[in-house]
Write an enzyme that holds these catalytic residues in place. Structure first.
Site, PDB file in Angstrom:
ATOM      1  N   TYR A 190      -9.706  15.717  -6.232  1.00 27.15           N
ATOM      2  CA  TYR A 190      -8.715  14.789  -7.293  1.00 27.15           C
ATOM      3  C   TYR A 190      -7.617  15.993  -7.645  1.00 27.15           C
ATOM      4  O   TYR A 190      -6.596  15.567  -7.926  1.00 27.15           O
ATOM      5  CB  TYR A 190      -9.430  14.029  -8.235  1.00 27.15           C
ATOM      6  CG  TYR A 190      -8.435  13.169  -9.319  1.00 27.15           C
ATOM      7  CD1 TYR A 190      -7.959  12.091  -8.942  1.00 27.15           C
ATOM      8  CD2 TYR A 190      -8.243  13.724 -10.612  1.00 27.15           C
ATOM      9  CE1 TYR A 190      -6.900  11.464  -9.876  1.00 27.15           C
ATOM     10  CE2 TYR A 190      -7.379  12.908 -11.486  1.00 27.15           C
ATOM     11  CZ  TYR A 190      -6.860  12.057 -11.164  1.00 27.15           C
ATOM     12  OH  TYR A 190      -5.875  11.398 -11.950  1.00 27.15           O
ATOM     13  N   ASP A 243       0.795  -1.234   0.141  1.00 27.93           N
ATOM     14  CA  ASP A 243      -0.039  -0.006   0.220  1.00 27.93           C
ATOM     15  C   ASP A 243       0.686   1.289  -0.168  1.00 27.93           C
ATOM     16  O   ASP A 243       1.544   1.670   1.133  1.00 27.93           O
ATOM     17  CB  ASP A 243      -0.767   0.062   1.286  1.00 27.93           C
ATOM     18  CG  ASP A 243      -1.929   0.941   1.031  1.00 27.93           C
ATOM     19  OD1 ASP A 243      -1.806   2.211   0.559  1.00 27.93           O
ATOM     20  OD2 ASP A 243      -2.644   1.010   2.000  1.00 27.93           O
ATOM     21  N   SER A 298      -1.468  15.048 -13.671  1.00 24.60           N
ATOM     22  CA  SER A 298      -2.682  14.859 -14.439  1.00 24.60           C
ATOM     23  C   SER A 298      -2.829  16.404 -15.223  1.00 24.60           C
ATOM     24  O   SER A 298      -2.347  17.100 -14.676  1.00 24.60           O
ATOM     25  CB  SER A 298      -3.594  14.482 -13.664  1.00 24.60           C
ATOM     26  OG  SER A 298      -4.993  14.379 -14.118  1.00 24.60           O
ATOM     27  N   LYS A 323      -3.569  16.293  -7.304  1.00 19.23           N
ATOM     28  CA  LYS A 323      -2.388  16.164  -8.602  1.00 19.23           C
ATOM     29  C   LYS A 323      -1.887  17.730  -8.552  1.00 19.23           C
ATOM     30  O   LYS A 323      -0.619  17.915  -9.248  1.00 19.23           O
ATOM     31  CB  LYS A 323      -3.149  15.896  -9.964  1.00 19.23           C
ATOM     32  CG  LYS A 323      -3.810  14.565  -9.959  1.00 19.23           C
ATOM     33  CD  LYS A 323      -2.680  13.568  -9.904  1.00 19.23           C
ATOM     34  CE  LYS A 323      -3.199  11.949  -9.701  1.00 19.23           C
ATOM     35  NZ  LYS A 323      -2.210  11.384  -9.503  1.00 19.23           N
TER      36      LYS A 323
END
Length: 256
Positions: free
Chosen positions: A152, A59, A139, A156
């Site tokens: 999200y 993980d 991203s 990024k």
């Protein structure tokens, strides 16, 4: 031999594509994922091509686990030259609805996981006197905050910040740190994103995906191979004078 590379999130999608490309480039691979089945299958595929490949289950949000797989990579494969911090998860939903639990999970994987990878790889490089390369997954959402992808996008953007700071801090050791910023990639993650948009907005399944793809200048969705080709550049000698950059590789969707 090109060297030894470690790729997180390598059991499927972009991570598996990166692993395949780096193997074709001549790298031996350490592959890391949260579950064993996919990552072991990719490792076996690479072994069948003549490359050495070790599979690890870990993980990336667990700092000790990340340091452990880096140590295991050096022990089992004999070194580490390139660290690709690819593992990540998505979250779709309005900013108003993001819960503390969702935010913690998102940051623990997308940001903490990258930071632990940077730390572990850099420590290994410095200890062994290696002028290594660290490659992080950002991203298009690290260059522009997208509606329904606010949390999200925040993770990024954070990856870009760590990429720039680490590049400055490790430059004296000859370590480069860069990031790749994909767009709409035809992977399981985008299937999940599209489904979540459908659930939240009432759009038909596939409609959100097609809307995003329709905005791509090159006229098609991105493939894992498209991303992997650029990661290959970041992992190879042609990028030796490049550091601290987070480059859009999206077919012409976001422009900076």
């Amino acid at each position: 031999m090109a060297g030894i590379a470690l790729v997180t999130g390598a059991g499927r999608g972009i991570g598996a594509g990166i692993a395949r490309r780096l193997a074709a480039d001549g790298f031996d691979l350490a592959l890391v994922d949260l579950t064993p089945d996919g990552v072991e299958a990719v490792a076996e595929e690479l072994r069948s091509t003549g490359r050495r490949a070790a599979a690890f289950t870990a993980d990336v949000s667990d700092r000790d686990a990340v340091f452990g797989v880096v140590s295991s990579c050096v022990e089992e494969l004999g070194g580490l030259d390139v660290m690709v911090n690819n593992a990540g998860v998505a979250l779709v939903g309005p900013v108003s609805d993001v819960t503390p639990e969702e935010l913690r999970r998102l940051f623990s994987v997308n940001v903490d996981g990258v930071l632990w990878g940077i730390q572990a790889a850099a420590a290994s490089f410095i200890d062994r006197g290696v002028r290594g390369k660290i490659v992080n997954a950002s991203s298009i959402a690290g260059h522009e905050g997208f509606a329904m992808l606010g949390a999200y996008s925040a993770t990024k953007f954070a990856v870009r910040a760590f990429t720039q700071a680490a590049a400055k801090e490790y430059a004296t050791h000859g370590i480069t740190v860069n990031a790749y910023c994909p767009g709409v990639v035809g992977t399981d993650m985008w299937v999940e994103i599209d489904q979540r948009f459908a659930d939240l907005t009432g759009a038909a399944v596939g409609e959100t995906y097609e809307k995003f793809v329709g905005g791509i200048a090159l006229g098609r969705a991105q493939t894992p191979e498209d991303v992997a080709a650029f990661v290959s550049h970041l992992a190879g000698p042609d990028s030796d004078y490049m550091t601290g950059q987070a480059v859009l590789i999206d077919g012409g969707l976001v422009y900076r």
